[in-house]
Design a protein around this motif. Structure first.
Motif, PDB file in Angstrom:
ATOM      1  N   LEU A  16       0.818  -1.211   0.000  1.00  0.00           N
ATOM      2  CA  LEU A  16       0.000   0.000   0.000  1.00  0.00           C
ATOM      3  C   LEU A  16       0.854   1.265   0.000  1.00  0.00           C
ATOM      4  O   LEU A  16       0.370   2.338  -0.350  1.00  0.00           O
ATOM      5  CB  LEU A  16      -0.937   0.029   1.211  1.00  0.00           C
ATOM      6  N   ALA A  17       2.102   1.126   0.408  1.00  0.00           N
ATOM      7  CA  ALA A  17       2.983   2.294   0.465  1.00  0.00           C
ATOM      8  C   ALA A  17       3.487   2.686  -0.918  1.00  0.00           C
ATOM      9  O   ALA A  17       3.880   3.832  -1.142  1.00  0.00           O
ATOM     10  CB  ALA A  17       4.168   2.013   1.387  1.00  0.00           C
ATOM     11  N   GLY A  18       3.482   1.732  -1.869  1.00  0.00           N
ATOM     12  CA  GLY A  18       4.005   2.017  -3.200  1.00  0.00           C
ATOM     13  C   GLY A  18       5.458   2.435  -3.140  1.00  0.00           C
ATOM     14  O   GLY A  18       6.251   1.894  -2.366  1.00  0.00           O
ATOM     15  N   ASP A  19       5.814   3.429  -3.931  1.00  0.00           N
ATOM     16  CA  ASP A  19       7.204   3.901  -3.968  1.00  0.00           C
ATOM     17  C   ASP A  19       7.538   4.812  -2.786  1.00  0.00           C
ATOM     18  O   ASP A  19       8.695   5.193  -2.604  1.00  0.00           O
ATOM     19  CB  ASP A  19       7.472   4.659  -5.277  1.00  0.00           C
ATOM     20  N   ASP A  20       6.519   5.144  -1.978  1.00  0.00           N
ATOM     21  CA  ASP A  20       6.771   6.037  -0.842  1.00  0.00           C
ATOM     22  C   ASP A  20       7.587   5.353   0.256  1.00  0.00           C
ATOM     23  O   ASP A  20       8.268   6.024   1.031  1.00  0.00           O
ATOM     24  CB  ASP A  20       5.441   6.523  -0.239  1.00  0.00           C
ATOM     25  N   GLY A  52       0.551  -4.815   8.100  1.00  0.00           N
ATOM     26  CA  GLY A  52       0.667  -3.480   8.682  1.00  0.00           C
ATOM     27  C   GLY A  52       2.070  -2.923   8.649  1.00  0.00           C
ATOM     28  O   GLY A  52       2.368  -1.923   9.307  1.00  0.00           O
ATOM     29  N   GLY A  53       2.940  -3.549   7.840  1.00  0.00           N
ATOM     30  CA  GLY A  53       4.350  -3.164   7.841  1.00  0.00           C
ATOM     31  C   GLY A  53       4.631  -1.770   7.333  1.00  0.00           C
ATOM     32  O   GLY A  53       5.698  -1.207   7.615  1.00  0.00           O
ATOM     33  N   ASN A  54       3.708  -1.198   6.566  1.00  0.00           N
ATOM     34  CA  ASN A  54       3.908   0.174   6.089  1.00  0.00           C
ATOM     35  C   ASN A  54       3.728   1.198   7.200  1.00  0.00           C
ATOM     36  O   ASN A  54       4.149   2.351   7.084  1.00  0.00           O
ATOM     37  CB  ASN A  54       2.932   0.495   4.957  1.00  0.00           C
ATOM     38  N   ILE A  55       3.092   0.786   8.289  1.00  0.00           N
ATOM     39  CA  ILE A  55       2.848   1.693   9.413  1.00  0.00           C
ATOM     40  C   ILE A  55       3.683   1.309  10.626  1.00  0.00           C
ATOM     41  O   ILE A  55       4.319   2.142  11.257  1.00  0.00           O
ATOM     42  CB  ILE A  55       1.343   1.702   9.771  1.00  0.00           C
ATOM     43  N   MET A  74       0.606  -3.520  18.648  1.00  0.00           N
ATOM     44  CA  MET A  74       0.702  -2.305  17.838  1.00  0.00           C
ATOM     45  C   MET A  74       0.617  -2.640  16.351  1.00  0.00           C
ATOM     46  O   MET A  74      -0.029  -1.936  15.568  1.00  0.00           O
ATOM     47  CB  MET A  74       2.010  -1.565  18.149  1.00  0.00           C
ATOM     48  N   GLY A  75       1.265  -3.748  15.949  1.00  0.00           N
ATOM     49  CA  GLY A  75       1.179  -4.198  14.564  1.00  0.00           C
ATOM     50  C   GLY A  75      -0.250  -4.546  14.163  1.00  0.00           C
ATOM     51  O   GLY A  75      -0.682  -4.255  13.042  1.00  0.00           O
ATOM     52  N   MET A  76      -0.990  -5.162  15.083  1.00  0.00           N
ATOM     53  CA  MET A  76      -2.396  -5.486  14.802  1.00  0.00           C
ATOM     54  C   MET A  76      -3.208  -4.223  14.554  1.00  0.00           C
ATOM     55  O   MET A  76      -4.047  -4.178  13.645  1.00  0.00           O
ATOM     56  CB  MET A  76      -3.001  -6.267  15.974  1.00  0.00           C
ATOM     57  N   VAL A  80      -5.437  -2.646  11.124  1.00  0.00           N
ATOM     58  CA  VAL A  80      -6.792  -2.085  11.136  1.00  0.00           C
ATOM     59  C   VAL A  80      -6.810  -0.728  10.430  1.00  0.00           C
ATOM     60  O   VAL A  80      -7.753  -0.406   9.701  1.00  0.00           O
ATOM     61  CB  VAL A  80      -7.327  -1.970  12.576  1.00  0.00           C
ATOM     62  N   ILE A  81      -5.754   0.075  10.612  1.00  0.00           N
ATOM     63  CA  ILE A  81      -5.657   1.353   9.897  1.00  0.00           C
ATOM     64  C   ILE A  81      -5.684   1.102   8.390  1.00  0.00           C
ATOM     65  O   ILE A  81      -6.422   1.750   7.637  1.00  0.00           O
ATOM     66  CB  ILE A  81      -4.374   2.103  10.310  1.00  0.00           C
ATOM     67  N   ASN A  82      -4.894   0.124   7.922  1.00  0.00           N
ATOM     68  CA  ASN A  82      -4.885  -0.206   6.498  1.00  0.00           C
ATOM     69  C   ASN A  82      -6.240  -0.738   6.037  1.00  0.00           C
ATOM     70  O   ASN A  82      -6.698  -0.411   4.936  1.00  0.00           O
ATOM     71  CB  ASN A  82      -3.798  -1.242   6.207  1.00  0.00           C
TER      72      ASN A  82
END
Length: 239
Positions: A16-20, A52-55, A74-76, A80-82
């Motif tokens: 979801l992060a793409g190139d960012d 959730g690795g992008n966050i 926190m990873g869980m 949920v944010i994603n």
């Protein structure tokens, strides 16, 4: 006629992060949502698990001095944010969705209830599973395998940025060997990074096939559902 009718799509948070490199890239989110809309319009029943690795990644350097259980919770929450972001992207395309979480969050999601999840799928809703298994020490790969088995999915599709399963990282090794088809046992023996070993073992014990494919190539998802040869198939020996 679809080759796979009920599927569980597993995406990494990093996708979801793409190139960012971190956070949520709106363009990537919209692209994935469009692919899912097309598949849903074909008649597929779709469930989603997103990492959730992008966050926040519980085993990253940032969490090195943190209690593992605390970091995993926190990873869980990051998943949920994603999931909420993905739900919004899908609903902006007119797709009915339900978000179910393994940790109770009644203000924003239903608790995971197997029969309710299956009923949502039967009604054409996309079901997003958040918060992993709800337990520390388990990855979202394992959560994807578990949920796929519970909803009686025909297949797990793991969307990646490479074309399938290789004996080494094809982004680093141009001579990496590609496996169009491989058994669960060979994945374990060769220690290939398809999914973690707990997830692979769950799929093996329940004879649930896994397809690893490049989700970043437009149309791959729907081509696979139509029965075209896309990605790598992980299944039992002799299947």
């Amino acid at each position: 006629m679809l080759k796979y009718r009920r599927i569980l799509l597993k995406l990494s948070g990093e996708s979801l992060a793409g190139d960012d490199g971190y956070g949520i890239n709106a363009a990537m989110l919209d692209r994935y949502a469009e692919e899912i809309r097309e598949a849903r319009d074909m008649g597929a029943e779709i469930a989603l698990v997103i990492g959730g690795g992008n966050i926040f990644r519980g085993v990253s350097e940032a969490a090195a001095n943190m209690d593992r259980v605390q970091a995993d919770y926190m990873g869980m929450l990051a998943t949920v944010i994603n999931a909420l972001a993905f739900q919004d992207a899908l609903e902006r395309k007119g797709i009915y969705t339900r978000l179910q979480t393994a940790i109770k969050m009644e203000q924003m999601a239903e608790p995971f209830i197997r029969r309710r999840a299956i009923r949502h799928l039967e009604k054409g809703r996309v079901v997003i599973f958040g918060a992993g298994t709800g337990n520390p020490y388990f990855t979202t790969d394992t959560a994807a395998s578990l949920r796929a088995i519970e909803i009686e999915a025909d297949v797990i599709i793991k969307g990646t940025r490479v074309d399938g399963v290789y004996d080494s990282d094809p982004e680093k090794n141009p001579h990496a060997e590609f496996f169009p088809k491989i058994s669960y046992l060979d994945v374990i023996r060769k220690n290939l990074r398809v999914m973690d070993m707990t997830a692979i073992t769950l799929c093996q014990e329940n004879v649930l096939p896994i397809v690893v494919m490049n989700m970043n190539e437009k149309g791959n998802f729907t081509r696979l559902l139509r029965g075209e040869k896309v990605g790598s198939l992980v299944q039992a020996d002799g299947a």
